[in-house]
Design a protein around this motif. Structure first.
Motif, PDB file in Angstrom:
ATOM      1  N   ASN A 255       0.829  -1.196   0.000  1.00 34.37           N
ATOM      2  CA  ASN A 255       0.000   0.000   0.000  1.00 34.37           C
ATOM      3  C   ASN A 255       0.870   1.256   0.000  1.00 34.37           C
ATOM      4  O   ASN A 255       1.937   1.271   0.613  1.00 34.37           O
ATOM      5  CB  ASN A 255      -0.894   0.024   1.238  1.00 34.37           C
ATOM      6  CG  ASN A 255      -1.831  -1.162   1.310  1.00 34.37           C
ATOM      7  OD1 ASN A 255      -2.927  -1.150   0.765  1.00 34.37           O
ATOM      8  ND2 ASN A 255      -1.400  -2.209   2.006  1.00 34.37           N
ATOM      9  N   SER A 283      -3.466  -0.776  -2.408  1.00 33.50           N
ATOM     10  CA  SER A 283      -4.231   0.463  -2.467  1.00 33.50           C
ATOM     11  C   SER A 283      -3.341   1.686  -2.336  1.00 33.50           C
ATOM     12  O   SER A 283      -2.329   1.652  -1.634  1.00 33.50           O
ATOM     13  CB  SER A 283      -5.279   0.478  -1.351  1.00 33.50           C
ATOM     14  OG  SER A 283      -6.157  -0.623  -1.476  1.00 33.50           O
ATOM     15  N   THR A 286      -5.056   3.003   2.377  1.00 33.28           N
ATOM     16  CA  THR A 286      -5.827   2.019   3.142  1.00 33.28           C
ATOM     17  C   THR A 286      -5.959   2.490   4.581  1.00 33.28           C
ATOM     18  O   THR A 286      -4.960   2.822   5.229  1.00 33.28           O
ATOM     19  CB  THR A 286      -5.148   0.638   3.132  1.00 33.28           C
ATOM     20  OG1 THR A 286      -5.236   0.067   1.822  1.00 33.28           O
ATOM     21  CG2 THR A 286      -5.829  -0.309   4.115  1.00 33.28           C
ATOM     22  N   ASN A 310      -5.357  -0.383  -6.593  1.00 24.37           N
ATOM     23  CA  ASN A 310      -6.634  -0.007  -6.008  1.00 24.37           C
ATOM     24  C   ASN A 310      -6.527   1.434  -5.529  1.00 24.37           C
ATOM     25  O   ASN A 310      -5.440   1.897  -5.184  1.00 24.37           O
ATOM     26  CB  ASN A 310      -6.983  -0.944  -4.843  1.00 24.37           C
ATOM     27  CG  ASN A 310      -8.353  -0.674  -4.247  1.00 24.37           C
ATOM     28  OD1 ASN A 310      -8.459  -0.117  -3.170  1.00 24.37           O
ATOM     29  ND2 ASN A 310      -9.397  -1.071  -4.956  1.00 24.37           N
ATOM     30  N   ALA A 364     -12.845   0.454  -5.627  1.00 27.43           N
ATOM     31  CA  ALA A 364     -12.561   1.117  -4.357  1.00 27.43           C
ATOM     32  C   ALA A 364     -13.586   0.623  -3.352  1.00 27.43           C
ATOM     33  O   ALA A 364     -14.731   0.310  -3.714  1.00 27.43           O
ATOM     34  CB  ALA A 364     -12.638   2.629  -4.520  1.00 27.43           C
ATOM     35  N   PHE A 415      -7.789  -4.934  -0.306  1.00 26.69           N
ATOM     36  CA  PHE A 415      -8.909  -4.625  -1.199  1.00 26.69           C
ATOM     37  C   PHE A 415      -9.487  -5.846  -1.891  1.00 26.69           C
ATOM     38  O   PHE A 415     -10.656  -5.866  -2.248  1.00 26.69           O
ATOM     39  CB  PHE A 415      -8.484  -3.580  -2.239  1.00 26.69           C
ATOM     40  CG  PHE A 415      -7.529  -4.092  -3.288  1.00 26.69           C
ATOM     41  CD1 PHE A 415      -7.996  -4.699  -4.435  1.00 26.69           C
ATOM     42  CD2 PHE A 415      -6.155  -3.948  -3.120  1.00 26.69           C
ATOM     43  CE1 PHE A 415      -7.121  -5.168  -5.406  1.00 26.69           C
ATOM     44  CE2 PHE A 415      -5.278  -4.407  -4.077  1.00 26.69           C
ATOM     45  CZ  PHE A 415      -5.748  -5.021  -5.224  1.00 26.69           C
TER      46      PHE A 415
END
Length: 487
Positions: A255, A283, A286, A310, A364, A415
């Motif tokens: 992330n 992501s 997050t 993501n 998302a 995600f």
């Protein structure tokens, strides 16, 4: 009058001499820059000497300074001039362990710093290899999960605990064998203009801020094999609060910016702004409350993410039975994200794990629990570009069967944890009071799924939504939800 001027001049000279005397050359203490001599005891003696004599800077000039664990003391700065490299030993027995194994420790200290345009090189892949060898020989006891030593067993570069007035300026930190730098229960930490280049081994979090109060991370570049900038809460009685992350660039095989996974206490009053994220596997942002802690009063503004798996993932979980998280008052604005059809970090030496393939691109997500709703979330001026091309042959759950989407409260928060979802743009489940203003979602190819899916959402207001897609399906689908308004 002449005597007064003379005394003032003398006082000035004394002050100037004193200020100059607070810089100590490393060579003064017999610290060698040949990259071969082990300097651990010499560097530690220098730190202790400077600490006992009123404080100052230990200055390293061009060269390679080999060392094992050293312990920074109050009022001491390690200053690395350009071309100076603090080099970690490859011998596991040259390192101390105090909760974590580390190259540079500080505990219960004040007014400490690491500065300069030099670097700290942990030589992570090589020290990790030697630790593995010791484990195989039975000399180091370790769980050795996934064929790798536990993160705490491998040396991080910096571990500061319960310290106050910390400055980390300009330095480059590279090639850690574990997390790169950890600030644990510290107060007033200033991290500015640093570079992290750490892709040497697993678990290479770029920066870990654990239960701290008053931290700023600004103007920095982070390239790491795990989460780029990670806020954690290891202590249920503590809160990671008053954090500013601004003007940073992040690449990660996990992330970009993450709260958790450890979230036993809480996260409060966090501001993230003007951040660029790229080639990131999971992501861009997050926020997770999965260990009984809370996330509250978070502002995320002006984030651009390119080639990122993501966009945004908010999650409440229950990894410990009976300890549910709480998340509320989240404001996310001015976000632009491009999600690719392929793996964003493909080709990196330690890239993120390959998910079960083939699979469709995940939306998302805002995902609470049936008895722990995520509340008061505002999404404003959000644009996410998807590749589209969702294949119904991979479909896990149809819109008419949303109750079959698994809850997975005890799972690691990421995600893709729910497998296939029936939305391609935004999926919101178990939430209350969601405000969306200025949402643009687009996909290049036709996708069989709905753009937005709401499941058990109560009070949702959508305004100025633009959905660009190749088919004519309704852009939003609502299930077991109330108070949903679209304008």
């Amino acid at each position: 009058m002449q005597l007064k001027k003379y005394l003032c001049f003398l006082l000035f000279c004394i002050c100037a001499f004193t200020a100059q005397a607070k810089d100590y050359r490393a060579s003064l203490f017999g610290i060698y820059s040949d990259g071969v001599t082990l300097n651990t005891r010499s560097i530690q003696y220098a730190i202790d000497y400077i600490h006992q004599n009123g404080g100052g800077r230990l200055v390293f000039f061009v060269g390679r300074y080999l060392t094992g664990s050293i312990h920074l003391k109050s009022n001491v700065t390690l200053h690395l001039e350009e071309g100076a490299v603090l080099v970690g030993s490859l011998n596991p027995w040259d390192y101390d362990r105090k909760v974590w194994t580390s190259l540079i420790f500080a505990q219960d200290q004040k007014n400490i710093a690491i500065t300069g345009q030099g670097s700290i090189d942990g030589r992570g892949r090589y020290i990790a290899r030697n630790i593995v060898d010791m484990i195989h020989k039975g000399l180091i006891k370790d769980q050795f999960r996934f064929d790798r030593p536990e993160a705490e067993c491998r040396p991080v570069l910096v571990y500061f605990r319960n310290c106050e007035d910390v400055k980390i300026h300009e330095v480059t930190m590279q090639n850690s064998s574990s997390w790169v730098q950890i600030y644990d229960q510290c107060k007033t930490v200033e991290i500015d203009r640093i570079t992290v280049d750490s892709k040497a081994y697993w678990n290479n979090d770029g920066i870990d801020i654990v239960d701290c109060d008053g931290v700023s991370v600004t103007n920095s570049f982070i390239d790491s094999d795990d989460d780029g900038i990670c806020l954690k809460s290891h202590d249920a009685s503590k809160v990671c609060k008053n954090i500013v992350i601004r003007n940073c660039t992040v690449r990660s095989s996990a992330n970009g910016i993450k709260f958790g996974t450890a979230s036993y206490g809480g996260f409060s009053n966090v501001k993230i702004s003007n951040v660029k994220i790229y080639d990131t596997y999971r992501s861009a942002v997050t926020l997770a409350a999965v260990d009984g802690g809370f996330v509250e009063n978070v502002q995320v503004d002006s984030v651009q993410a390119y080639n990122t798996g993501n966009a945004i993932f908010l999650r409440i979980g229950e990894r410990v039975k009976g300890k549910k998280g709480r998340m509320e008052n989240i404001h996310i604005s001015n976000i632009y994200v491009e999600v690719p059809a392929t793996k964003p970090d493909a080709g990196y030496e330690y890239e993120g794990p390959t998910e079960d393939m083939p699979r469709n691109i995940s939306p998302a997500g805002i995902a609470g629990m049936p008895d722990a709703l995520i509340e008061n979330v505002t999404l404003k001026n959000i644009e996410i570009r998807y590749p589209g091309g969702g294949n119904p042959m991979f479909a896990g759950v149809r819109l008419t069967d949303l109750d079959k989407v698994p809850e997975k409260p005890e799972f690691y928060p990421e995600f893709s944890m729910f497998d296939e979802l029936p939305a391609w743009g935004l999926y919101v489940r178990h939430a209350r009071n969601i405000k969306v203003e200025g949402l643009t979602l687009s996909c290049e190819k036709k996708d069989y799924r709905a753009a937005v899916v709401l499941d058990d959402v109560h009070g949702a207001n959508f305004k100025a939504v633009k959905i660009s897609k190749p088919d004519k399906r309704d852009w939003i689908y609502s299930h077991k939800s109330t108070g949903v308004v679209t304008k």
